[in-house]
Design a protein around this motif. Structure first.
Motif, PDB file in Angstrom:
ATOM      1  N   VAL A 262       0.842  -1.205   0.000  1.00 37.95           N
ATOM      2  CA  VAL A 262       0.000   0.000   0.000  1.00 37.95           C
ATOM      3  C   VAL A 262       0.875   1.253   0.000  1.00 37.95           C
ATOM      4  N   LYS A 263       1.958   1.220   0.763  1.00 29.16           N
ATOM      5  CA  LYS A 263       2.899   2.343   0.779  1.00 29.16           C
ATOM      6  C   LYS A 263       3.520   2.553  -0.601  1.00 29.16           C
ATOM      7  N   MET A 270       4.266   1.131  -7.130  1.00 27.59           N
ATOM      8  CA  MET A 270       3.378   0.077  -7.620  1.00 27.59           C
ATOM      9  C   MET A 270       2.110   0.724  -8.146  1.00 27.59           C
ATOM     10  N   ALA A 271       1.517   0.098  -9.172  1.00 32.29           N
ATOM     11  CA  ALA A 271       0.305   0.675  -9.766  1.00 32.29           C
ATOM     12  C   ALA A 271      -0.929   0.376  -8.926  1.00 32.29           C
ATOM     13  N   ALA A 272      -0.999  -0.846  -8.378  1.00 35.28           N
ATOM     14  CA  ALA A 272      -2.199  -1.237  -7.622  1.00 35.28           C
ATOM     15  C   ALA A 272      -1.944  -2.539  -6.882  1.00 35.28           C
ATOM     16  N   THR A 273      -2.831  -2.825  -5.934  1.00 32.81           N
ATOM     17  CA  THR A 273      -2.845  -4.116  -5.256  1.00 32.81           C
ATOM     18  C   THR A 273      -4.282  -4.462  -4.920  1.00 32.81           C
ATOM     19  N   LEU A 306     -13.357  -7.910  -1.425  1.00 27.74           N
ATOM     20  CA  LEU A 306     -12.102  -7.446  -2.037  1.00 27.74           C
ATOM     21  C   LEU A 306     -12.237  -5.974  -2.429  1.00 27.74           C
ATOM     22  N   GLU A 307     -11.065  -5.344  -2.604  1.00 26.43           N
ATOM     23  CA  GLU A 307     -11.054  -3.946  -3.053  1.00 26.43           C
ATOM     24  C   GLU A 307      -9.749  -3.686  -3.798  1.00 26.43           C
ATOM     25  N   LEU A 308      -9.805  -2.934  -4.909  1.00 24.06           N
ATOM     26  CA  LEU A 308      -8.596  -2.591  -5.643  1.00 24.06           C
ATOM     27  C   LEU A 308      -8.036  -1.282  -5.076  1.00 24.06           C
ATOM     28  N   ILE A 309      -6.794  -1.348  -4.572  1.00 21.83           N
ATOM     29  CA  ILE A 309      -6.147  -0.167  -4.034  1.00 21.83           C
ATOM     30  C   ILE A 309      -5.240   0.415  -5.122  1.00 21.83           C
ATOM     31  N   LYS A 310      -5.508   1.653  -5.503  1.00 18.31           N
ATOM     32  CA  LYS A 310      -4.697   2.323  -6.515  1.00 18.31           C
ATOM     33  C   LYS A 310      -4.520   3.780  -6.116  1.00 18.31           C
ATOM     34  N   LYS A 311      -3.557   4.453  -6.690  1.00 18.86           N
ATOM     35  CA  LYS A 311      -3.305   5.833  -6.334  1.00 18.86           C
ATOM     36  C   LYS A 311      -4.375   6.723  -6.924  1.00 18.86           C
TER      37      LYS A 311
END
Length: 311
Positions: A262-263, A270-273, A306-311
């Motif tokens: 996430v950091k 990183m683009a996403a997790t 679930l959830e997509l974490i992106k900037k």
């Protein structure tokens, strides 16, 4: 004197007869075979695939917190990503008299023998995060790994404009998580003929192996545009390899949303997790184990969102 002796003998024989009629030890109380003794804590065994991975450490901590809240005893064992050790660990938990087993399989197939041993010992089994391919399991608690893999693939397709060269770093061969995340990813990218998966190799969910495998892949694929790793540890290892090679514009997508990942997303590395909720999985595992021990009905599959974490 003779009368007194006869009276004593009669009294002694009466006690022996009464004792012979009872099958209980002195001081014992009647209880059914499935009922816990008064004031005896419920004992739950948790077998984790590895505690060398932040995701499973968080899962364990979620389980420990819930066990404390519910005032049950929890015994945690670490298989260290060794399927043979996990089988041995589970056999040992059965010998320790656990009432319910919660298992996070290292290998979905290899763990079946241990689950069958638990079945023979009448110890209910719950699996978490990864499923088992044999034995009787009363409930499975996990995110929808197929949906998560597809979520990652859809994100990469969108960012690449449905064309480009992609690398896939797979998890431990034989684990349900690796199989299902890969399945979802390919459901997304395979129909797009302009997307080419130029390399697909296992790095065992490990950061150091993610680094070394990605270094080897880059020797023949300097023009790769995206990486999908089946977990964040491999994604972070791949990121190290890409940075060392001077390739800073490659999209890297992981799975698990660990703190480090996430950091990295927040920093734009990183683009996403794909975010799972391991603490919640651990909490649900203990909660479900308590229900099973009480004889309450539980669902065969308990999903965690679930959830997509992106900037």
């Amino acid at each position: 004197m003779k009368k007194a002796l006869k009276g004593f003998l009669f009294f002694a024989m009466a006690i022996l007869v009464l004792a012979g009629c009872s099958t209980k030890a002195p001081g014992s109380s009647e209880k059914s075979s499935g009922e816990k003794k008064v004031n005896e804590k419920l004992k739950i065994g948790l077998s984790v695939s590895t505690l060398n991975n932040p995701f499973f450490v968080t899962l364990k901590e979620g389980a420990e917190k819930e066990a404390k809240n519910q005032d049950v005893e929890l015994i945690v064992v670490d298989a260290q990503n060794d399927s043979a050790k996990q089988v041995s660990d589970i056999e040992d938990l059965i010998q320790q008299g656990v009432d319910v087993l919660v298992v996070n399989p290292t290998d979905s197939s290899a763990v079946a023998a241990a689950i069958e041993s638990a079945n023979k010992a009448d110890v209910p089994v719950i699996t978490v995060d990864r499923s088992a391919e044999g034995g009787e399991v009363v409930s499975h608690i996990a995110s929808d790994n197929v949906a998560g893999g597809q979520m990652a693939g859809d994100f990469i397709l969108e960012k690449l404009g449905k064309k480009g060269k992609v690398v896939e770093l797979e998890g431990i061969p034989g684990s349900s998580a690796a199989r299902e995340r890969g399945e979802g990813f390919h459901k997304s990218v395979d129909p797009e003929s302009a997307i080419e998966v130029v390399a697909k190799q296992s790095a065992d969910f490990d950061r150091a192996k993610g680094l070394s495998v990605m270094e080897n892949i880059l020797q023949a694929n300097k023009d790769v545009q995206a990486v999908f790793a089946h977990n964040d540890e491999m994604a972070l290892g791949a990121l190290q390899a890409l940075e060392a090679a001077g390739l800073k514009d490659v999209l890297v997508v992981g799975f698990d949303a660990t703190d480090d990942a996430v950091k990295a997303v927040e920093e734009g590395k990183m683009a996403a997790t794909v975010a799972q909720k391991p603490a919640l999985i651990g909490e649900y595992g203990i909660g479900t184990a308590i229900k099973v021990a009480k004889g309450e009905k539980t669902e065969e599959f308990i999903p965690v969102e679930l959830e997509l974490i992106k900037k």
